[in-house]
Design a protein around this motif. Sequence first.
Motif, PDB file in Angstrom:
ATOM      1  N   UNK A   7     -42.764  12.383  55.578  1.00 11.84           N
ATOM      2  CA  UNK A   7     -44.425  12.247  55.917  1.00 11.84           C
ATOM      3  C   UNK A   7     -44.987  13.428  56.380  1.00 11.84           C
ATOM      4  N   UNK A   8     -44.559  14.581  56.205  1.00 15.71           N
ATOM      5  CA  UNK A   8     -45.204  15.727  56.745  1.00 15.71           C
ATOM      6  C   UNK A   8     -46.668  15.796  56.378  1.00 15.71           C
ATOM      7  N   UNK A   9     -47.651  16.167  57.012  1.00 12.87           N
ATOM      8  CA  UNK A   9     -49.223  16.014  56.674  1.00 12.87           C
ATOM      9  C   UNK A   9     -49.974  17.029  57.648  1.00 12.87           C
ATOM     10  N   UNK A  10     -49.515  18.379  57.736  1.00  8.91           N
ATOM     11  CA  UNK A  10     -48.521  18.878  56.915  1.00  8.91           C
ATOM     12  C   UNK A  10     -47.483  19.265  57.632  1.00  8.91           C
ATOM     13  N   UNK A  11     -46.390  19.834  57.063  1.00  9.30           N
ATOM     14  CA  UNK A  11     -45.003  20.310  57.758  1.00  9.30           C
ATOM     15  C   UNK A  11     -45.350  22.086  58.024  1.00  9.30           C
ATOM     16  N   UNK A  12     -45.104  22.428  58.898  1.00  7.80           N
ATOM     17  CA  UNK A  12     -45.282  23.799  59.230  1.00  7.80           C
ATOM     18  C   UNK A  12     -43.791  24.512  59.489  1.00  7.80           C
ATOM     19  N   UNK A  13     -43.703  25.581  58.588  1.00 15.32           N
ATOM     20  CA  UNK A  13     -42.483  26.521  58.650  1.00 15.32           C
ATOM     21  C   UNK A  13     -42.706  27.956  59.103  1.00 15.32           C
ATOM     22  N   UNK A  14     -41.713  28.395  59.815  1.00 14.25           N
ATOM     23  CA  UNK A  14     -41.818  29.917  60.374  1.00 14.25           C
ATOM     24  C   UNK A  14     -40.609  30.651  59.399  1.00 14.25           C
ATOM     25  N   UNK A  15     -41.062  32.152  59.364  1.00 13.83           N
ATOM     26  CA  UNK A  15     -40.285  32.836  58.645  1.00 13.83           C
ATOM     27  C   UNK A  15     -39.711  33.927  59.499  1.00 13.83           C
ATOM     28  N   UNK A  16     -38.378  34.244  59.483  1.00 14.08           N
ATOM     29  CA  UNK A  16     -37.888  35.397  60.605  1.00 14.08           C
ATOM     30  C   UNK A  16     -37.053  36.250  59.511  1.00 14.08           C
ATOM     31  N   UNK A  17     -37.029  37.460  59.833  1.00 17.88           N
ATOM     32  CA  UNK A  17     -36.388  38.653  59.427  1.00 17.88           C
ATOM     33  C   UNK A  17     -35.051  38.569  60.004  1.00 17.88           C
ATOM     34  N   UNK A  18     -34.270  37.579  60.257  1.00 19.13           N
ATOM     35  CA  UNK A  18     -32.923  37.729  61.219  1.00 19.13           C
ATOM     36  C   UNK A  18     -32.200  36.578  61.024  1.00 19.13           C
ATOM     37  N   UNK A  19     -31.098  36.607  61.592  1.00 19.19           N
ATOM     38  CA  UNK A  19     -30.174  35.413  61.555  1.00 19.19           C
ATOM     39  C   UNK A  19     -30.382  34.627  62.696  1.00 19.19           C
ATOM     40  N   UNK A  20     -31.271  33.550  62.532  1.00 18.19           N
ATOM     41  CA  UNK A  20     -31.685  32.730  63.513  1.00 18.19           C
ATOM     42  C   UNK A  20     -33.188  32.841  64.050  1.00 18.19           C
ATOM     43  N   UNK A  21     -33.474  31.954  64.850  1.00 18.57           N
ATOM     44  CA  UNK A  21     -35.181  32.023  65.202  1.00 18.57           C
ATOM     45  C   UNK A  21     -34.924  32.532  66.718  1.00 18.57           C
ATOM     46  N   UNK A  22     -36.381  32.882  67.023  1.00 16.98           N
ATOM     47  CA  UNK A  22     -36.505  33.339  68.255  1.00 16.98           C
ATOM     48  C   UNK A  22     -37.465  34.750  68.082  1.00 16.98           C
ATOM     49  N   UNK A  23     -38.435  34.920  69.142  1.00 17.32           N
ATOM     50  CA  UNK A  23     -39.198  35.947  69.141  1.00 17.32           C
ATOM     51  C   UNK A  23     -40.402  35.534  68.223  1.00 17.32           C
ATOM     52  N   UNK A  24     -41.226  36.426  67.561  1.00 19.14           N
ATOM     53  CA  UNK A  24     -42.310  36.451  66.852  1.00 19.14           C
ATOM     54  C   UNK A  24     -41.824  36.249  65.450  1.00 19.14           C
ATOM     55  N   UNK A  25     -42.264  35.281  64.595  1.00 18.68           N
ATOM     56  CA  UNK A  25     -41.988  35.214  63.260  1.00 18.68           C
ATOM     57  C   UNK A  25     -42.785  36.110  62.532  1.00 18.68           C
ATOM     58  N   UNK A  26     -42.217  36.597  61.325  1.00 20.44           N
ATOM     59  CA  UNK A  26     -43.145  37.444  60.457  1.00 20.44           C
ATOM     60  C   UNK A  26     -43.745  36.979  59.506  1.00 20.44           C
ATOM     61  N   UNK A  27     -44.041  35.482  59.440  1.00 16.23           N
ATOM     62  CA  UNK A  27     -44.695  34.734  58.617  1.00 16.23           C
ATOM     63  C   UNK A  27     -44.714  33.457  58.833  1.00 16.23           C
ATOM     64  N   UNK A  28     -45.629  32.742  58.490  1.00 20.16           N
ATOM     65  CA  UNK A  28     -45.571  31.239  58.318  1.00 20.16           C
ATOM     66  C   UNK A  28     -46.505  30.553  57.272  1.00 20.16           C
ATOM     67  N   UNK A  29     -46.351  29.285  57.190  1.00 18.31           N
ATOM     68  CA  UNK A  29     -46.765  28.660  56.021  1.00 18.31           C
ATOM     69  C   UNK A  29     -46.440  26.987  56.216  1.00 18.31           C
ATOM     70  N   UNK A  30     -47.240  26.287  55.457  1.00 15.68           N
ATOM     71  CA  UNK A  30     -47.266  24.900  55.579  1.00 15.68           C
ATOM     72  C   UNK A  30     -47.455  24.256  54.373  1.00 15.68           C
ATOM     73  N   UNK A  31     -46.819  23.137  54.376  1.00 19.59           N
ATOM     74  CA  UNK A  31     -46.736  22.350  52.868  1.00 19.59           C
ATOM     75  C   UNK A  31     -47.192  20.849  53.451  1.00 19.59           C
ATOM     76  N   UNK A  32     -48.025  20.340  52.726  1.00 20.00           N
ATOM     77  CA  UNK A  32     -48.410  19.006  52.865  1.00 20.00           C
ATOM     78  C   UNK A  32     -47.498  18.054  52.121  1.00 20.00           C
TER      79      UNK A  32
END
Length: 306
Positions: A229-254
Motif C-alpha cells: 500500500x505504499x503511496x508512495x514508499x520512500x527509500x534511502x541509499x547509503x554507500x556503506x554497510x548499514x544505515x546511519x548518517x546522511x544517505x547519498x541519495x533517495x527515491x520513492x515508488x508509488x
Amino acid sequence: MPTEFPDEPPTERHLAPDPVLMEAARARGRERWASAGDLPVPEEKPPGRPLNPRIAAIAAVTALLVLAGVAIVSFGGGSGDGGTDLAQPSHSYVPGLITPPEALPDESSAAPSNSMNPTLASSMLGLIPTTTPAGPPPANDGNRAPSGAKSFTTGPGCGGYTNVGSYRDGRKGWVDHGDGKCGSTFVSIPMSGDARRDDSSAYGMWTFAASGTCDVSVHIPNGNLEEVGGNPTVYYIFDRNGVGGTPMASFAIKQVDKRGQWVSAGKFKASGNLTVQLLTRGQDWNSSGPTYAHHAASAIKADCTA
C-alpha cells in the motif's frame, strides 16, 4: 565677467576665480583633514533639474502597481486556483533521481483503499516512472545483467535483508507473505501513520557487498492495500554497510501503481558496500478510520560494473 539672470538686471559683478589659487586652497584643505585623521566633507553639488510632474506621477503609479503585485503573491498563496501547499517533510530529502515528482496523499482526507487521487504534491521526491514488467523475482529472474556486470539479489527469502523493529500484531503489525523462498516471499511493514514522518525504530534494510556503479531495481509484489500500500514508499541509499548518517541519495515508488512489476531506481556508486533502506512514513488511515495500509518489502537487485 558679469553673471546675468534672465528675470532681473545684474546688481553686482563677479570676478572669475584663479584656477591655480583654487587648487592650492583645496590641497591645503586636504592636508588639514588628513592630519586630523578625518575625511573632508563632500563638496556640494549643484541641484539637479526639477523632476517633471508628469514623469513623477507615472513613476509613483508604477511603484504602487509593483507593490500591489508583490502583496498578491505573498498573501494570496499563488494563483488562487484552489491547489494545496507543497508537503513539508520532517527532514530534507537528499537529491537522488531527477525524475518527475508524484503526489503524496492529502493527510486530512486520505483516499481509501486503492484510490489514485492524491492532492498533496511534493517536489522533493524523486518518483520512479520507468518499470520493467516481470513476475515474482526468483534468484535468477531472467533479468540478465549487462555484459561485464555482477548481479546481486537480496530480499526476504534471498538473504541480505533485515527487518528492523519488527513485531507481530495481527493486521497492525509486520506480516510475512509467501513460502519463505526467494522470489515468492515479501514482508508488509506498518506505516508510521504520518506521510511526513518516519518511525526511526522500524525499517526494512537490504545490503549488497558491491563496488562500482550499481543499477538498482526494486520488485513490487502483488497484494491489496494492507499488503502493498505504499503511496508512495520512500527509500534511502547509503554507500556503506548499514544505515546511519546522511544517505547519498533517495527515491520513492508509488507501490499501489507498480504492483507485480520491477521498478528501475537508477544508478548509484558503491565503494564496497551498498545499503537500501525502506522508510515507514505513510498514512494508514482516512476519514473513515484505519486502512491498515503497509509498505511492501520484496527483492531488490543490483547490477554493478567496476
